[in-house]
Scaffold this motif. Sequence first.
Motif, PDB file in Angstrom:
ATOM      1  N   UNK A 171       0.840  -1.194   0.000  1.00 19.10           N
ATOM      2  CA  UNK A 171       0.000   0.000   0.000  1.00 19.10           C
ATOM      3  C   UNK A 171       0.872   1.239   0.000  1.00 19.10           C
ATOM      4  N   UNK A 172       0.497   2.211  -0.826  1.00 18.42           N
ATOM      5  CA  UNK A 172       1.112   3.531  -0.815  1.00 18.42           C
ATOM      6  C   UNK A 172       0.081   4.515  -0.272  1.00 18.42           C
ATOM      7  N   UNK A 173       0.511   5.413   0.619  1.00 18.40           N
ATOM      8  CA  UNK A 173      -0.398   6.360   1.240  1.00 18.40           C
ATOM      9  C   UNK A 173      -0.012   7.787   0.871  1.00 18.40           C
ATOM     10  N   UNK A 174      -1.011   8.575   0.541  1.00 19.48           N
ATOM     11  CA  UNK A 174      -0.801   9.981   0.178  1.00 19.48           C
ATOM     12  C   UNK A 174      -1.734  10.864   1.008  1.00 19.48           C
ATOM     13  N   UNK A 175      -1.145  11.611   1.933  1.00 21.44           N
ATOM     14  CA  UNK A 175      -1.915  12.524   2.770  1.00 21.44           C
ATOM     15  C   UNK A 175      -1.660  13.935   2.255  1.00 21.44           C
ATOM     16  N   UNK A 176      -2.665  14.508   1.588  1.00 20.01           N
ATOM     17  CA  UNK A 176      -2.513  15.795   0.916  1.00 20.01           C
ATOM     18  C   UNK A 176      -3.522  16.805   1.439  1.00 20.01           C
ATOM     19  N   UNK A 177      -3.154  18.080   1.339  1.00 19.76           N
ATOM     20  CA  UNK A 177      -4.087  19.157   1.687  1.00 19.76           C
ATOM     21  C   UNK A 177      -4.795  19.705   0.450  1.00 19.76           C
ATOM     22  N   UNK A 178      -4.353  19.274  -0.725  1.00 19.15           N
ATOM     23  CA  UNK A 178      -4.946  19.736  -1.975  1.00 19.15           C
ATOM     24  C   UNK A 178      -5.254  18.581  -2.909  1.00 19.15           C
ATOM     25  N   UNK A 179      -5.556  18.913  -4.129  1.00 20.67           N
ATOM     26  CA  UNK A 179      -5.959  17.943  -5.144  1.00 20.67           C
ATOM     27  C   UNK A 179      -4.819  16.997  -5.495  1.00 20.67           C
ATOM     28  N   UNK A 180      -5.153  15.733  -5.690  1.00 21.37           N
ATOM     29  CA  UNK A 180      -4.161  14.757  -6.130  1.00 21.37           C
ATOM     30  C   UNK A 180      -3.826  14.995  -7.599  1.00 21.37           C
ATOM     31  N   UNK A 181      -2.560  14.894  -7.922  1.00 15.60           N
ATOM     32  CA  UNK A 181      -2.119  15.114  -9.301  1.00 15.60           C
ATOM     33  C   UNK A 181      -1.948  13.790 -10.030  1.00 15.60           C
ATOM     34  N   UNK A 217      -1.605  -4.245  -5.074  1.00 12.85           N
ATOM     35  CA  UNK A 217      -1.152  -2.932  -4.637  1.00 12.85           C
ATOM     36  C   UNK A 217      -2.347  -1.986  -4.559  1.00 12.85           C
ATOM     37  N   UNK A 218      -2.326  -1.092  -3.564  1.00 12.73           N
ATOM     38  CA  UNK A 218      -3.409  -0.122  -3.406  1.00 12.73           C
ATOM     39  C   UNK A 218      -2.820   1.247  -3.091  1.00 12.73           C
ATOM     40  N   UNK A 219      -3.421   2.270  -3.670  1.00 18.70           N
ATOM     41  CA  UNK A 219      -3.076   3.664  -3.390  1.00 18.70           C
ATOM     42  C   UNK A 219      -4.179   4.227  -2.506  1.00 18.70           C
ATOM     43  N   UNK A 220      -3.812   4.695  -1.322  1.00 19.27           N
ATOM     44  CA  UNK A 220      -4.785   5.174  -0.335  1.00 19.27           C
ATOM     45  C   UNK A 220      -4.522   6.641  -0.049  1.00 19.27           C
ATOM     46  N   UNK A 221      -5.596   7.443  -0.057  1.00 15.10           N
ATOM     47  CA  UNK A 221      -5.439   8.881   0.134  1.00 15.10           C
ATOM     48  C   UNK A 221      -6.594   9.455   0.944  1.00 15.10           C
ATOM     49  N   UNK A 222      -6.332  10.589   1.577  1.00  8.34           N
ATOM     50  CA  UNK A 222      -7.386  11.326   2.277  1.00  8.34           C
ATOM     51  C   UNK A 222      -8.172  12.224   1.325  1.00  8.34           C
ATOM     52  N   UNK A 223      -7.752  12.260   0.049  1.00  8.25           N
ATOM     53  CA  UNK A 223      -8.374  13.142  -0.938  1.00  8.25           C
ATOM     54  C   UNK A 223      -9.066  12.349  -2.052  1.00  8.25           C
ATOM     55  N   UNK A 224      -9.897  13.053  -2.811  1.00  7.01           N
ATOM     56  CA  UNK A 224     -10.453  12.508  -4.045  1.00  7.01           C
ATOM     57  C   UNK A 224      -9.437  12.650  -5.171  1.00  7.01           C
ATOM     58  N   UNK A 225      -9.571  11.830  -6.197  1.00  2.00           N
ATOM     59  CA  UNK A 225      -8.702  11.949  -7.355  1.00  2.00           C
ATOM     60  C   UNK A 225      -9.223  11.099  -8.488  1.00  2.00           C
ATOM     61  N   UNK A 226     -10.226  11.591  -9.196  1.00  4.91           N
ATOM     62  CA  UNK A 226     -10.905  10.762 -10.196  1.00  4.91           C
ATOM     63  C   UNK A 226      -9.996  10.366 -11.351  1.00  4.91           C
TER      64      UNK A 226
END
Length: 224
Positions: free
Chosen positions: A149-159, A179-188
């Motif tokens: 798992x990869x984790x991305x904790x962002x305050x803005x939009x995922x790129x 594998x999974x990408x996990x984030x606190x943000x949306x990223x369509x």
Amino acid sequence: MALSSLLTNVESALGLSIDLGYASKAKDHDLYEAYVLTLLLFAAHSEGWNLELRDGWGHAVTNPLFRLGPGRITSRKYTFARMTKAGREPLEAHLGVKVSGQAPVGISPPTKSGRLLHEFDLIVLPETIASACRATGDDPDHTAVTVHAEMKFYTGKLTLSLGRASIGMALECGLSGKSVLISNQLGYTVQDLVQHHSVAFRFNVLPSNSTAEWHVQKWFSAFL
């Protein structure tokens, strides 16, 4: 979400106090990784695994110390989770461990395996493999990884670049499908890209979102 809130959630989930040196130096993304580890442990517990926190010497841990950056599994002072279940091979869950990929070292600094090392946020390995690496000084091979798992904790939009990086890691280390990408943000757009290449994506994952937590735990459970 403030660092103090993430720390409180991790401590509550583990039932232990996190080392104050770690807590004072850690950033939100470090604690976010520890938080996702607790989701993995909840998933494992629901599947009948017994859990204990240990250090690299095999000692039980009552004051966990997690990595603030990527390191080698041979560094024994850091905490990992040992998972055991009747009839199954024991597993270990680690944060911030380097893993040998497929690409050989050419002009970059040499490694023991002769292949490039990659930084993994969260991995699950068979205990036999992890123990052998600590004994021999080797790094885990990408083929030994059970869950990633990869984790991305962002305050803005995922790129979109985050999605490309996740795909690159999956291809280099044979992680497609596990594998999974996990984030606190949306990223369509990120979701569209990574899922096309068999990397799962879980978004809006926070302690305040029980539905998102359930989806993460369900994904982890499929590999345990």
